[in-house]
Design a protein around this motif. Structure first.
Motif: not given
Ligand SMILES: [Zn+2]
Length: 256
Positions: A177, A181, A213, A246-247
């Motif tokens: 992550p 994130d 990302t 979300f990354s």
């Protein structure tokens, strides 16, 4: 290629109709859904939040809704796998990443996770892949040099075992992550890249690195699903519709 997980045994396991068995007679069941359970008594541990059937279902809805699609695409692109690859996903969870990549590419796919409900879900969803319940922290139950690629996607890492089961020149893709994130739900995280590279430095060289990302507009139910699947959210339920980040940091290593 599968090895007996009993300490000091490690003989090859031979597949029979409803079980696998080694030459010393250690025997393990093949579940109705098709996975093999190699857990040892000492591997049983307290349940983690991510192991519950409800959390699995929540994560599956996120995948099905497309929120994690850009992450999958970035992993596929960096990996550049082909049909001839032998791929292990160590800590495969419900099999979304491995199963999806295998469907795209046609490679030979093998997933290991310690969670029975997660692997059962993977086996039902992606029956063409091999799914194993085992404690990969202790021992990855495959022969030396079995794989051309090992994946570790937001999972626990076992550098020496990953190297042992990889062939010469094999590739290891690790996803951790990134700081952003789910920042909306748990605040900024730490940057894990340097420490992860250090973890693998003895047996691997870093070949490529990328941060991916994406943002997804999620309805309240989907945000609730995310809250169910993470530790220590800074926001408490009830969830509301919002945009979530979300990354992942993707690190591609080569075995040396
Ligand atoms: Zn045995």
């Amino acid at each position: 290629m599968l090895l007996c997980p009993v300490r000091d045994c490690r003989l090859a396991l031979v597949r029979e109709a409803r079980r696998v068995v080694c030459a010393r007679g250690h025997s393990f069941d093949v579940a109705r859904s098709g996975y093999v359970n190699l857990l040892q008594p000492q591997d049983r541990r307290s349940k983690q939040p991510g192991d519950t059937v409800a959390a699995l279902a929540a994560r599956r809805r996120l995948h099905d809704g497309g929120a994690t699609g850009p992450l999958l695409n970035a992993i596929a692109e960096m990996l550049g796998a082909s049909a001839g690859d032998m791929v292990l996903d160590a800590g495969c969870g419900d099999g979304f990443y491995l199963g999806s990549l295998a469907r795209r590419t046609g490679f030979s796919a093998h997933g290991v996770d310690i969670s029975i409900p997660a692997v059962d879900a993977a086996a039902r969803r992606y029956p063409k892949c091999e799914w194993i319940v085992a404690n990969a922290d202790r021992f990855v139950p495959f022969a030396d040099g079995s794989f051309s690629i090992v994946l570790s996607i937001t999972a626990r890492m076992n550098a020496s075992e990953f190297r042992r089961v990889l062939r010469e020149n094999g590739r290891l893709l690790v996803a951790v992550p990134a700081p952003e994130d789910l920042i909306e739900l748990r605040g900024a995280g730490r940057d894990r890249v340097a420490r992860t590279v250090e973890t693998f430095a003895r047996a691997f060289t870093l070949a490529n690195q990328r941060r991916v990302t994406t943002a997804a507009d999620l309805d309240a139910a989907a945000v609730h699903d995310v809250l169910h699947s993470i530790y220590r959210p800074i926001r408490s339920t009830p969830a509301e519709a919002m945009q979530l980040t979300f990354s992942l940091d993707l690190l591609l290593f080569r075995a040396v």
